[in-house]
Design a protein around this motif. Structure first.
Motif, PDB file in Angstrom:
ATOM      1  N   SER A  32      -4.676   9.903   0.984  1.00 11.93           N
ATOM      2  CA  SER A  32      -4.841   8.901  -0.154  1.00 11.93           C
ATOM      3  C   SER A  32      -4.056   7.660  -0.284  1.00 11.93           C
ATOM      4  N   CYS A  33      -4.346   6.665  -0.833  1.00 17.33           N
ATOM      5  CA  CYS A  33      -3.640   5.440  -0.772  1.00 17.33           C
ATOM      6  C   CYS A  33      -3.946   4.594  -1.982  1.00 17.33           C
ATOM      7  N   ILE A  34      -2.971   3.925  -2.461  1.00 18.21           N
ATOM      8  CA  ILE A  34      -3.280   2.719  -3.564  1.00 18.21           C
ATOM      9  C   ILE A  34      -2.613   1.726  -3.210  1.00 18.21           C
ATOM     10  N   SER A  59      -2.503   7.435  -8.661  1.00 16.30           N
ATOM     11  CA  SER A  59      -2.295   6.286  -9.521  1.00 16.30           C
ATOM     12  C   SER A  59      -1.082   5.596  -9.300  1.00 16.30           C
ATOM     13  N   THR A  66      -8.177   2.190  -4.080  1.00 19.13           N
ATOM     14  CA  THR A  66      -7.737   3.380  -3.550  1.00 19.13           C
ATOM     15  C   THR A  66      -8.797   3.812  -2.422  1.00 19.13           C
ATOM     16  N   CYS A  71      -5.583  -1.034   0.649  1.00 19.45           N
ATOM     17  CA  CYS A  71      -4.225   0.113   0.880  1.00 19.45           C
ATOM     18  C   CYS A  71      -4.807   0.714   2.428  1.00 19.45           C
ATOM     19  N   SER A 103       0.866  -1.269   0.059  1.00 19.97           N
ATOM     20  CA  SER A 103       0.225   0.087   0.085  1.00 19.97           C
ATOM     21  C   SER A 103       0.888   1.217   0.000  1.00 19.97           C
ATOM     22  N   TYR A 161      -9.473   7.883  -0.506  1.00 23.12           N
ATOM     23  CA  TYR A 161      -9.356   9.391  -0.338  1.00 23.12           C
ATOM     24  C   TYR A 161      -9.918  10.031   0.898  1.00 23.12           C
TER      25      TYR A 161
END
Length: 125
Positions: free
Chosen positions: A49-51, A71, A58, A105, A33, A60
Motif C-alpha cells: 500500500s502507499c499514499i 491514511s 492511494t 504514490c 509517496s 493497495y
C-alpha cells in the motif's frame, strides 16, 4: 537525521486488527509517496500500500484490498496502516518507506529514498 519509524506491530489472532504507524523525522513529508511493504523469510519484499502526501491518492495490493486502509496526518508527519480482518498469511515484517514524488504514490522498491526499520506482525490461526 532523516528517520522513518515504523511501530504498532504485534501478535494478534486471525480476524483481529492492528494499526501500524510510520513517523517521519528529519524531513517534511510534503510531496512524498509513503508506502508500506512486507517481507517473510525466503520471499521478496512486497509493496502492499502507499499514499501520496500531496494529493492523497492511494494504492493497495490485491492481497490486502478491502481489509487494509492507509491514511496520513501531514501535520504529525505520520502515515497509518489500519489492518483489519487479519489472516495468518499477513504474518511478516512490515516496513515503511518514502519516495520523493510530486503526485501519486508508488511501491516500486528501487525508487524509495528512505526506509524505516521493520515491525513484526504475527497473526495466529
Amino acid at each position: 537525521e532523516v528517520q522513518l519509524q515504523a511501530s504498532g506491530g504485534g501478535l494478534v489472532q486471525a480476524g483481529g486488527s492492528l494499526r501500524l504507524s510510520c513517523a517521519a523525522s528529519g524531513f517534511t513529508v510534503d510531496h512524498y509517496s509513503i508506502g508500506w511493504f512486507r517481507q517473510v523469510p525466503g520471499k521478496a519484499r512486497l509493496g502492499i500500500s502507499c499514499i501520496s502526501t500531496t494529493d492523497g491518492s492511494t494504492y493497495y495490493d490485491q492481497s490486502v484490498k478491502g481489509r487494509f486502509a492507509i491514511s496520513r496526518d501531514n501535520a504529525k508527519h505520520t502515515v497509518y496502516l489500519q489492518m483489519n480482518r487479519l489472516k495468518p498469511e499477513d504474518t511478516a515484517v512490515y516496513y515503511c518507506a518514502a519516495a520523493r514524488r510530486l503526485s501519486g504514490c508508488t511501491v516500486r522498491d528501487g525508487t524509495m529514498d528512505y526506509w524505516g526499520k521493520g515491525t513484526q506482525v504475527t497473526v495466529s490461526s
